[in-house]
Design an enzyme around this catalytic site. Structure first.
Site, PDB file in Angstrom:
ATOM      1  N   ASP A 209      34.343  45.051  58.639  1.00  0.00           N
ATOM      2  CA  ASP A 209      35.150  46.250  58.892  1.00  0.00           C
ATOM      3  C   ASP A 209      34.639  47.392  58.019  1.00  0.00           C
ATOM      4  O   ASP A 209      33.750  47.206  57.196  1.00  0.00           O
ATOM      5  CB  ASP A 209      36.619  45.972  58.555  1.00  0.00           C
ATOM      6  CG  ASP A 209      36.803  45.510  57.112  1.00  0.00           C
ATOM      7  OD1 ASP A 209      36.880  46.387  56.228  1.00  0.00           O
ATOM      8  OD2 ASP A 209      36.834  44.292  56.867  1.00  0.00           O
ATOM      9  N   ASP A 211      36.621  49.021  55.805  1.00  0.00           N
ATOM     10  CA  ASP A 211      37.710  49.255  54.871  1.00  0.00           C
ATOM     11  C   ASP A 211      38.679  50.232  55.547  1.00  0.00           C
ATOM     12  O   ASP A 211      39.093  49.975  56.675  1.00  0.00           O
ATOM     13  CB  ASP A 211      37.171  49.754  53.526  1.00  0.00           C
ATOM     14  CG  ASP A 211      38.123  49.457  52.377  1.00  0.00           C
ATOM     15  OD1 ASP A 211      38.618  48.306  52.319  1.00  0.00           O
ATOM     16  OD2 ASP A 211      38.371  50.331  51.541  1.00  0.00           O
TER      17      ASP A 211
END
Length: 292
Positions: A209, A211
């Site tokens: 991802d 973040d």
């Protein structure tokens, strides 16, 4: 030279190691408590391997409640000379998109709730962490990722946060401006303990991802991470398998000194050492403590 035995620590989404032959399991007790799971022993090619699920099968332990000392001690007792750690991470750069691996070479530790040393009152030691990742082991992972066609970044800074919550937006922006590449919750703790145990250590940071800093992506959540983890696990299995198939029969001396980190690290005089703590250190530091 010691026979090379490779430990593989599986992180989020990696609860076994495909390709292990002659598989057997063993419960290993340590003076520091119980490891996260049973150790699974086997081979890939001619290389002996030991697999440990960092969070336990079923993901029972959070980053803050993992018994890191027991995990590393158990691997040391199993004869492990080198550890490949797999870690799900968030990214701070657009080019480090979900699915990219980062073969990190530095850690920044922001944890505060866990035990990150085997030593303490009664036996004090200070090991060097200037170069926390074993260079030769990391180069082998880079070569394996390259050969397998897995997208990767060669080198990077891993910020280790406490968790288990993900970052706030303010934290995420701050970390990004600080120059780190990925964020996780386990790597620095393991690296410190592996160094004290004189085990060569390297991390494959698997990006899941962005973040929460990326304006074009929603804030990270478990559902989003899980979607990426399965693909990452398959790629990680390929990289690890190739690394082990091509691993040398004998442990290579580490240029960063990870396999002899305690040589001049223990500062407590022999007559001042706590016998009970010394007893607990039998696997981790026995090589130097037995010399007095």
């Amino acid at each position: 030279m010691a026979k090379a035995i490779v430990g593989v620590i599986g992180g989020s989404g990696v609860y076994d190691l495909p390709g292990l032959t002659n598989l057997r399991e063993e419960e290993v007790s340590t003076p520091w408590g119980e490891p996260s799971d049973a150790l699974r022993f086997g081979r890939i090619g001619k290389t002996e391997a030991v697999f440990l699920a960092r969070h336990g099968r079923g993901h029972r332990f959070s980053p803050s409640t993992i018994n890191y000392r027991a995990n590393i001690d158990a691997l040391k007792r199993a004869g492990v000379t080198d550890v490949i750690a797999l870690s799900a991470c968030g990214s701070f750069h657009r080019e480090l998109y979900p699915g990219v691996f980062v073969l990190v070479n530095q850690f920044e530790d922001r944890t505060y709730l866990r035990q990150a040393t085997f030593f303490g009152t009664g036996c004090v030691a200070h090991v060097s962490m200037a170069h926390p990742v074993a260079p030769l082991l990391r180069r082998r992972l880079v070569a394996a990722a390259d050969a397998e066609g897995v997208p990767y970044k060669d080198g990077g800074r891993y910020l280790c946060m406490e968790g288990p919550q993900f970052s706030t937006f303010a934290e995420s922006i701050g970390y990004q401006s600080h120059g780190v590449d990925v964020i996780g919750m386990t790597g620095a703790t393991e690296a410190k303990l592996a160094r004290e145990a004189e085990i060569s250590y390297a991390t494959i940071a698997m990006v899941t991802d962005y973040d929460c800093w990326h304006e074009e992506h929603e804030a990270v959540d478990v559902a989003a991470v899980v979607k990426v983890m399965a693909d990452n696990a398959e790629k990680a299995a390929r990289v690890v398998a190739r690394t082990l198939r091509e691993f040398p029969a004998e442990h290579e001396p580490c240029p960063a000194g990870s396999d002899r980190a305690l040589e001049h690290a223990i500062i407590t005089h022999p007559e001042a050492r706590d016998p009970e703590l010394v007893k607990k250190l039998d696997a981790v530091a026995g090589r130097v403590l037995r010399r007095g």
